[in-house]
Design a protein around this motif. Structure first.
Motif, mmCIF file in Angstrom:
data_model
loop_
_atom_site.group_PDB
_atom_site.id
_atom_site.type_symbol
_atom_site.label_atom_id
_atom_site.label_comp_id
_atom_site.label_asym_id
_atom_site.label_seq_id
_atom_site.Cartn_x
_atom_site.Cartn_y
_atom_site.Cartn_z
ATOM 1 N N PRO A 84 44.533 66.067 30.570
ATOM 2 C CA PRO A 84 43.516 67.078 30.231
ATOM 3 C C PRO A 84 44.148 68.427 29.936
ATOM 4 C CG PRO A 84 43.511 66.590 32.584
ATOM 5 C CD PRO A 84 44.390 65.566 31.949
ATOM 6 N N TRP A 118 34.626 69.638 31.367
ATOM 7 C CA TRP A 118 35.587 68.589 31.683
ATOM 8 C C TRP A 118 34.970 67.718 32.771
ATOM 9 C CZ3 TRP A 118 36.894 73.068 29.530
ATOM 10 C CH2 TRP A 118 37.897 73.064 28.546
ATOM 11 N N CYS A 161 34.713 66.734 27.729
ATOM 12 C CA CYS A 161 36.099 66.287 27.680
ATOM 13 C C CYS A 161 36.315 65.223 28.749
ATOM 14 C CB CYS A 161 37.049 67.465 27.900
ATOM 15 S SG CYS A 161 36.825 68.805 26.698
#
Length: 252
Positions: free
Chosen positions: A69, A142, A168
């Motif tokens: 990430p 995220w 994400c």
């Protein structure tokens, strides 16, 4: 005697879809689908050419799949920032935002809403509240552990959000189904590149992944020619490069 008016050939379909204005939601599988709402250009013409509507769509969910990430998301996000007229909301970003770098990119970090959330439940709750408020230009969250049922709820909420909604997730999530109408797998490349593969879109599959160059303008102005994208490799035996810092003296 009065003749009965002929029904429009698409009247039944219009009634099923809720009106002729819903035709934009229907597309041929061999063609890119239309996006009836506003889209935001990505900043790369090659990417806009393969995105339905020509950019990041509003009123819907978009997935960015990348591991690790934070490796490519910031590069892909940078061109979107100057086009936003409302604050950008970040939920649990993997790295601390760099205000100076974003200011150089042409966007004021004062328009940033940064939500720090550690647990999956907190991240999901914060994302849902931001979508319900519909007060931000874009939402980037995220959510590595989000489940399919939770994604469906986010997709419903994102339909009422005017700006882009980007979720994400790890690259391995590309193998799982998702309600998001647009899904992209991102991979960082050497020479400041990003490989973008469209996992899902309204249209035919992308036969070849895109390779984008994401070298920041400020860095391009000071980066030596040998380190820029497309530069020739170092001669054999040169296993390292020494970059000497430039020291400027400022009189106070």
């Amino acid at each position: 005697m009065f003749s009965r008016p002929e029904a429009h050939p698409n009247a039944a379909v219009d009634a099923l879809l809720g009106g002729a204005g819903q035709w934009a939601a229907v597309w041929r599988a061999s063609q890119l689908g239309l996006v009836p709402q506003r889209v935001w250009p990505s900043g790369w013409s090659a990417l806009d050419a393969v995105l339905p509507g020509g950019g990041w769509p509003g009123h819907g969910l978009t997935e960015w799949l990348c591991s690790p990430p934070g490796a490519a998301e910031w590069r892909l996000l940078a061109p979107l920032l100057p086009t936003l007229t409302a604050p950008l909301a970040l939920v649990a970003p993997p790295q601390v935002p760099h205000p100076l770098g974003w200011r150089v990119a042409g966007w004021s970090p004062r328009h940033l809403l940064w939500v720090q959330a550690s647990s999956p439940a907190e991240r999901l709750w914060a994302t849902e509240q931001l979508l319900r408020a519909n007060a931000t230009g874009a939402v980037v969250a995220w959510l590595p552990e989000v489940r399919a049922t939770q994604l469906r709820r986010l997709q419903v909420l994102a339909a009422a959000h005017e700006g882009p909604v980007l979720v994400c997730r790890p690259a391995g999530a590309a193998q799982a189904s998702s309600p998001a109408p647009l899904r992209l797998r991102l991979r960082p490349l050497p020479d400041w590149g990003i490989e973008v593969d469209l996992v899902k879109r309204k249209g035919p599959p992308l036969t070849q992944a895109l390779r984008l160059t994401a070298l920041p303008d400020a860095l391009a102005a000071v980066l030596p020619a040998r380190l820029r994208p497309g530069a020739r490799p170092l001669p054999s035996g040169a296993d390292h490069v020494v970059v000497r810092p430039v020291v400027s003296l400022v009189a106070h």
